[in-house]
Design an enzyme around this catalytic site. Structure first.
Site, mmCIF file in Angstrom:
data_model
loop_
_atom_site.group_PDB
_atom_site.id
_atom_site.type_symbol
_atom_site.label_atom_id
_atom_site.label_comp_id
_atom_site.label_asym_id
_atom_site.label_seq_id
_atom_site.Cartn_x
_atom_site.Cartn_y
_atom_site.Cartn_z
ATOM 1 N N CYS A 128 0.874 -1.269 -0.074
ATOM 2 C CA CYS A 128 0.018 0.022 0.090
ATOM 3 C C CYS A 128 0.805 1.306 0.014
ATOM 4 O O CYS A 128 0.501 2.050 -0.716
ATOM 5 C CB CYS A 128 -0.952 -0.048 1.279
ATOM 6 S SG CYS A 128 -0.080 -0.597 2.880
ATOM 7 N N HIS A 241 -3.227 5.728 4.482
ATOM 8 C CA HIS A 241 -1.945 6.354 4.695
ATOM 9 C C HIS A 241 -1.663 7.368 4.394
ATOM 10 O O HIS A 241 -1.815 7.912 3.062
ATOM 11 C CB HIS A 241 -1.176 5.248 3.929
ATOM 12 C CG HIS A 241 -1.053 3.844 4.718
ATOM 13 N ND1 HIS A 241 -1.640 3.472 5.819
ATOM 14 C CD2 HIS A 241 -0.400 2.652 3.901
ATOM 15 C CE1 HIS A 241 -1.276 2.166 6.002
ATOM 16 N NE2 HIS A 241 -0.951 1.548 5.146
HETATM 17 C C1 2RA Z 1 1.085 -2.155 6.739
HETATM 18 N N1 2RA Z 1 1.941 -1.848 4.570
HETATM 19 O O1 2RA Z 1 0.483 -0.933 6.490
HETATM 20 C C2 2RA Z 1 1.469 -2.741 5.503
HETATM 21 C C3 2RA Z 1 0.342 -3.507 4.661
HETATM 22 N N2 2RA Z 1 0.448 -4.030 3.509
HETATM 23 O O2 2RA Z 1 1.307 -2.578 7.587
#
Ligand code: 2RA
Length: 339
Positions: A128, A241
């Site tokens: 991600c 994110h």
């Molecule tokens: C996380 N990127 O945010 C990882 C999940 N794929 O932990």
């Protein structure tokens, strides 16, 4: 069109959104199989107007399946993908297991759609934190070639699945009543905290999550010369994110030019008006499929680069949406060949 498709990992945080996306985006299929481990077998899942029973993920489960979308732990993918490919299916895989395999394309449809043409049964979807960064960087890379990136991430707890969000809720509840909730999913209590470690030690003091951003970005752009310095941080946000990105390009860009490139790019939405307090924030990006950028400005420290802020729903574009978009790309390409 694929007659029969299968979803492996339907009950996870990403799997649930894949199901929503298949319905919302009217993905063309006749039959959908849901596959999972013994623990979930027999559970009923509502998908649009249908109720589907989860079946066991086992070697014979892929008979007559044309396409698989999978969101599972790495070790599960390592085992089942061969069963699916052997049965003649194409697997779009969300796990990290296949991403750096030379025979497996790593695809973000807005960035490197033609990479799907060279698959041998498995197509990987990136991590991600990489996906949203490459969607944002792609128009700058195309126009001026990205040379160097310094990125700090602010990653939501749902990146660690449903258990990550549960731990955040429990941790906040306990903190507010003066207790410390013992950390299980994360390394430390996550409430009112930031944890500058995602993954394990991997290379020269960088973590596995940080090195994914380096290796995956280079593979997607097909450019091993891109230099990337990442710092990945877990924050007490459930979905979305965020990334603070400083990018240097071979041909220096002005902030205005970068903004125009972002505006014209597929999958990117610019939200950038500091005076009006408009910039992307996780709360506003939750449930959306685009990558949002703002705070676009020149680097005043002298690199000649551009600094910007980038937010995306990690469960959607960071995972489920990208996988479904890869599947849609396969359908479009197959239709183009047969017409
Ligand atoms: C996380 N990127 O945010 C990882 C999940 N794929 O932990």
């Amino acid at each position: 069109m694929y007659e029969t498709i299968a979803l492996v990992g339907a009950t996870g945080a990403v799997g649930r959104i894949v199901l929503e996306q298949l319905v919302e985006r009217k993905f063309p299929y006749k039959r959908l199989k849901l596959l999972a481990s013994e623990r979930s077998v027999g559970k009923e899942v509502r998908v649009g107007d249908e109720t589907i029973k989860i079946e066991l993920l086992e070697p014979n489960a892929f008979k007559h399946v044309d396409l698989v979308i999978a969101s599972t732990p790495d070790e599960v993918s390592a085992e089942f993908a061969a069963w699916a490919v052997e049965a003649g299916a194409v697997v779009v895989d969300e796990s990290a297991f296949w991403r750096m395999d030379d025979k497996v394309p790593l695809v973000v449809p807005e960035v490197n759609p033609d990479a799907v043409d060279h698959h041998s049964g498995i197509i990987a979807s990136p991590n991600c934190s990489t996906t949203q960064m490459v969607v944002a960087l792609a128009p700058l890379h195309k126009a001026a070639r990205v040379k160097r990136v310094v990125v700090s991430t602010y990653q939501a707890t749902s990146g660690a699945g449903i258990a990550g969000n549960e731990e955040l809720k429990d941790s906040v509840r306990d903190s507010l009543s003066g207790k410390v909730h013992p950390a299980k999913v994360f390394q430390h209590p996550i409430a009112f905290n930031l944890i500058p470690q995602i993954g394990s030690r991997k290379y020269e003091g960088y973590t596995s999550e940080e090195m994914k951003m380096v290796y995956e970005t280079r593979k997607i752009f097909g450019d091993d010369d891109i230099q990337i310095c990442p710092t990945c941080v877990r924050v007490p946000v459930m979905i979305g994110h965020s990334e603070s990105i400083l990018v240097e390009t071979e041909r220096p860009l002005t902030a205005a030019e970068a903004t125009e490139l972002f505006r014209a790019a597929d999958g990117v939405t610019v939200v950038d008006d500091l005076d009006a307090m408009q910039y992307p924030m996780p709360r506003d990006c939750d449930g959306k499929d685009d990558v949002f950028v703002g705070r676009i400005r020149k680097d005043i420290s002298g690199s000649g680069g551009i600094a910007f802020w980038c937010v995306s729903d990690n469960l959607r574009k960071g995972a489920a949406t990208n996988a479904v978009q890869i599947a849609e790309l396969l359908v479009r390409k197959a239709a183009a060949v047969s017409s």
